[in-house]
Design a protein around this motif. Structure first.
Motif, PDB file in Angstrom:
ATOM      1  N   LYS A  82      -1.677  12.443 -14.818  1.00 37.25           N
ATOM      2  CA  LYS A  82      -2.270  11.255 -15.427  1.00 37.25           C
ATOM      3  C   LYS A  82      -3.460  10.803 -14.591  1.00 37.25           C
ATOM      4  CE  LYS A  82       1.873   9.343 -17.626  1.00 37.25           C
ATOM      5  NZ  LYS A  82       2.675   8.103 -17.808  1.00 37.25           N
ATOM      6  N   ASP A  83      -4.655  10.841 -15.192  1.00 41.13           N
ATOM      7  CA  ASP A  83      -5.842  10.489 -14.426  1.00 41.13           C
ATOM      8  C   ASP A  83      -6.514   9.209 -14.917  1.00 41.13           C
ATOM      9  OD1 ASP A  83      -6.779  11.387 -16.821  1.00 41.13           O
ATOM     10  OD2 ASP A  83      -8.191  12.847 -15.999  1.00 41.13           O
ATOM     11  N   GLU A  84      -5.839   8.478 -15.817  1.00 41.88           N
ATOM     12  CA  GLU A  84      -6.392   7.211 -16.273  1.00 41.88           C
ATOM     13  C   GLU A  84      -6.295   6.174 -15.153  1.00 41.88           C
ATOM     14  OE1 GLU A  84      -7.892   6.616 -19.122  1.00 41.88           O
ATOM     15  OE2 GLU A  84      -7.558   8.667 -19.861  1.00 41.88           O
ATOM     16  N   GLU A  85      -7.294   5.301 -15.095  1.00 43.34           N
ATOM     17  CA  GLU A  85      -7.322   4.292 -14.040  1.00 43.34           C
ATOM     18  C   GLU A  85      -6.071   3.415 -14.064  1.00 43.34           C
ATOM     19  OE1 GLU A  85     -10.251   0.791 -12.250  1.00 43.34           O
ATOM     20  OE2 GLU A  85     -10.691   1.718 -14.182  1.00 43.34           O
ATOM     21  N   VAL A  86      -5.591   3.102 -15.273  1.00 48.82           N
ATOM     22  CA  VAL A  86      -4.417   2.226 -15.376  1.00 48.82           C
ATOM     23  C   VAL A  86      -3.186   2.881 -14.749  1.00 48.82           C
ATOM     24  CG1 VAL A  86      -3.788   3.082 -17.678  1.00 48.82           C
ATOM     25  CG2 VAL A  86      -3.033   0.819 -16.956  1.00 48.82           C
ATOM     26  N   ASP A  87      -3.073   4.210 -14.866  1.00 48.90           N
ATOM     27  CA  ASP A  87      -1.941   4.916 -14.264  1.00 48.90           C
ATOM     28  C   ASP A  87      -2.027   4.885 -12.738  1.00 48.90           C
ATOM     29  OD1 ASP A  87      -0.720   5.828 -16.731  1.00 48.90           O
ATOM     30  OD2 ASP A  87      -2.432   7.152 -16.932  1.00 48.90           O
ATOM     31  N   LYS A  88      -3.249   5.056 -12.208  1.00 48.29           N
ATOM     32  CA  LYS A  88      -3.436   5.006 -10.762  1.00 48.29           C
ATOM     33  C   LYS A  88      -3.105   3.620 -10.228  1.00 48.29           C
ATOM     34  CE  LYS A  88      -7.074   8.524 -10.776  1.00 48.29           C
ATOM     35  NZ  LYS A  88      -8.482   8.825 -10.449  1.00 48.29           N
ATOM     36  N   ILE A  89      -3.606   2.597 -10.907  1.00 49.37           N
ATOM     37  CA  ILE A  89      -3.352   1.224 -10.467  1.00 49.37           C
ATOM     38  C   ILE A  89      -1.857   0.925 -10.496  1.00 49.37           C
ATOM     39  CG2 ILE A  89      -3.678  -1.208 -11.061  1.00 49.37           C
ATOM     40  CD1 ILE A  89      -6.482  -0.467 -12.019  1.00 49.37           C
ATOM     41  N   LEU A  90      -1.172   1.349 -11.570  1.00 46.44           N
ATOM     42  CA  LEU A  90       0.254   1.107 -11.682  1.00 46.44           C
ATOM     43  C   LEU A  90       1.006   1.784 -10.538  1.00 46.44           C
ATOM     44  CD1 LEU A  90       2.684  -0.008 -13.196  1.00 46.44           C
ATOM     45  CD2 LEU A  90       2.683   2.054 -14.626  1.00 46.44           C
ATOM     46  N   GLY A  91       0.662   3.033 -10.266  1.00 39.49           N
ATOM     47  CA  GLY A  91       1.332   3.755  -9.194  1.00 39.49           C
ATOM     48  C   GLY A  91       1.150   3.092  -7.841  1.00 39.49           C
ATOM     49  N   LEU A  92      -0.061   2.614  -7.572  1.00 40.21           N
ATOM     50  CA  LEU A  92      -0.340   1.959  -6.298  1.00 40.21           C
ATOM     51  C   LEU A  92       0.324   0.592  -6.209  1.00 40.21           C
ATOM     52  CD1 LEU A  92      -4.103   2.969  -6.011  1.00 40.21           C
ATOM     53  CD2 LEU A  92      -2.227   3.827  -4.601  1.00 40.21           C
ATOM     54  N   GLU A  93       0.335  -0.131  -7.315  1.00 35.70           N
ATOM     55  CA  GLU A  93       0.917  -1.466  -7.286  1.00 35.70           C
ATOM     56  C   GLU A  93       2.441  -1.429  -7.232  1.00 35.70           C
ATOM     57  OE1 GLU A  93      -0.726  -3.644 -10.557  1.00 35.70           O
ATOM     58  OE2 GLU A  93      -2.574  -4.091  -9.464  1.00 35.70           O
ATOM     59  N   LEU A  94       3.037  -0.331  -7.666  1.00 34.05           N
ATOM     60  CA  LEU A  94       4.492  -0.186  -7.557  1.00 34.05           C
ATOM     61  C   LEU A  94       4.912   0.247  -6.158  1.00 34.05           C
ATOM     62  CD1 LEU A  94       5.442   1.423 -10.982  1.00 34.05           C
ATOM     63  CD2 LEU A  94       5.919  -0.896 -10.203  1.00 34.05           C
ATOM     64  N   GLY A  95       3.926   0.506  -5.295  1.00 33.50           N
ATOM     65  CA  GLY A  95       4.263   0.810  -3.911  1.00 33.50           C
ATOM     66  C   GLY A  95       3.704   2.107  -3.371  1.00 33.50           C
ATOM     67  N   GLY A  96       2.989   2.865  -4.203  1.00 30.32           N
ATOM     68  CA  GLY A  96       2.385   4.097  -3.708  1.00 30.32           C
ATOM     69  C   GLY A  96       1.268   3.791  -2.715  1.00 30.32           C
ATOM     70  N   ASP A  97       1.123   4.643  -1.701  1.00 28.20           N
ATOM     71  CA  ASP A  97       0.065   4.456  -0.707  1.00 28.20           C
ATOM     72  C   ASP A  97      -1.175   5.272  -1.041  1.00 28.20           C
ATOM     73  OD1 ASP A  97       1.367   2.890   1.690  1.00 28.20           O
ATOM     74  OD2 ASP A  97       2.867   4.327   1.015  1.00 28.20           O
ATOM     75  N   ASP A  98      -1.032   6.256  -1.897  1.00 27.34           N
ATOM     76  CA  ASP A  98      -2.144   7.128  -2.222  1.00 27.34           C
ATOM     77  C   ASP A  98      -1.877   7.773  -3.579  1.00 27.34           C
ATOM     78  OD1 ASP A  98      -4.550   8.444  -1.848  1.00 27.34           O
ATOM     79  OD2 ASP A  98      -4.057   9.066   0.192  1.00 27.34           O
ATOM     80  N   TYR A  99      -2.920   8.311  -4.207  1.00 22.32           N
ATOM     81  CA  TYR A  99      -2.781   8.876  -5.549  1.00 22.32           C
ATOM     82  C   TYR A  99      -3.717  10.074  -5.677  1.00 22.32           C
ATOM     83  CZ  TYR A  99      -1.944   8.655 -10.658  1.00 22.32           C
ATOM     84  OH  TYR A  99      -1.556   8.916 -11.958  1.00 22.32           O
TER      85      TYR A  99
END
Length: 228
Positions: A82-99
């Motif tokens: 998933k390369d959509e910006e919303v997916d990256k933001i969601l992953g980072l905001e749920l606690g991911g440190d990098d994407y």
């Protein structure tokens, strides 16, 4: 090098390639194909870093990331098609440190893993560090043991939660900007947004309901000095 990395990826080709590159760098890798298996590992062996795919059978990567963040701030690198910006933001905001978006360079993944592991190691207390206690109202922090006490009761906090408390408690009544807190707790090269600060503050408020952390609207947060 004895650091352990947990790898969660259901594509066997990607899993084998990533595991091979990490092994070559001297890391011990535990590779699994489901988040359920990874959760069992997390509870028993606590790897120093996770490489986590999002699209998994059963529990997805987002849910696994949320479960880890309930008790730990161990670094998490998300890999996803998933390369959509919303997916990256969601992953980072749920606690991911990098994407990282698939397809990615295994060498880049290794480089990012090294950086996050170095930062994670630096956040852990030194065995020779002298005991230092910070007291702010009903909050007491033992910096050497990384223990937090509120109203006389020990509160279980993660590494980043402790760092946030330490920053706020060391300068009561000072209003810290979200951007400043983000840099102080996550580091200058963190890829996420300052909403990560809001999420961490929310968790602290839930754990310590009477802790006087005030929102400074449009700016950030402060720990209000409790006057008698």
């Amino acid at each position: 090098m004895n650091q352990m990395i947990g790898l969660v990826e259901d594509d066997p080709n990607i899993r084998d390639i990533v595991e091979g590159y990490l092994n070559k760098e001297g890391y011990q890798v535990i590779a699994v194909d489901t988040a359920e298996k990874a959760w069992d590992i997390f509870q028993e062996q606590t790897p120093d870093l996770w490489v986590l795919d999002i699209m998994l059978p059963g529990m997805d990567g987002y849910e696994f990331c949320k479960k880890i963040r309930q008790t730990s701030e161990v670094p998490i690198i998300i890999i996803s098609a998933k390369d959509e910006e919303v997916d990256k933001i969601l992953g980072l905001e749920l606690g991911g440190d990098d994407y990282l978006t698939k397809p990615f360079s295994p060498r880049e993944l290794v480089a990012r893993a090294k950086r996050h592991l170095k930062r994670w190691q630096a956040m852990k207390p030194s065995e020779v560090e002298e005991q230092d206690t910070i007291v702010a109202g009903e909050l007491e922090l033992n910096d050497a043991e990384r223990q937090a006490y509120f109203q006389g009761e020990e509160i279980e906090v993660t590494t980043k939660e402790f760092e946030m408390l330490k920053i706020l408690a060391s300068q009561e009544n000072r209003a810290f900007a979200r951007e400043e807190l983000l840099i102080k707790v996550w580091g200058e090269d963190y890829y996420g947004s300052d909403r990560a600060v809001d999420d961490l503050i929310k968790r602290l408020r839930k754990k310590m309901k009477d802790l006087p952390i005030e929102t400074v609207w449009g700016h950030g947060y402060r720990l209000k000095e409790k006057r008698t």
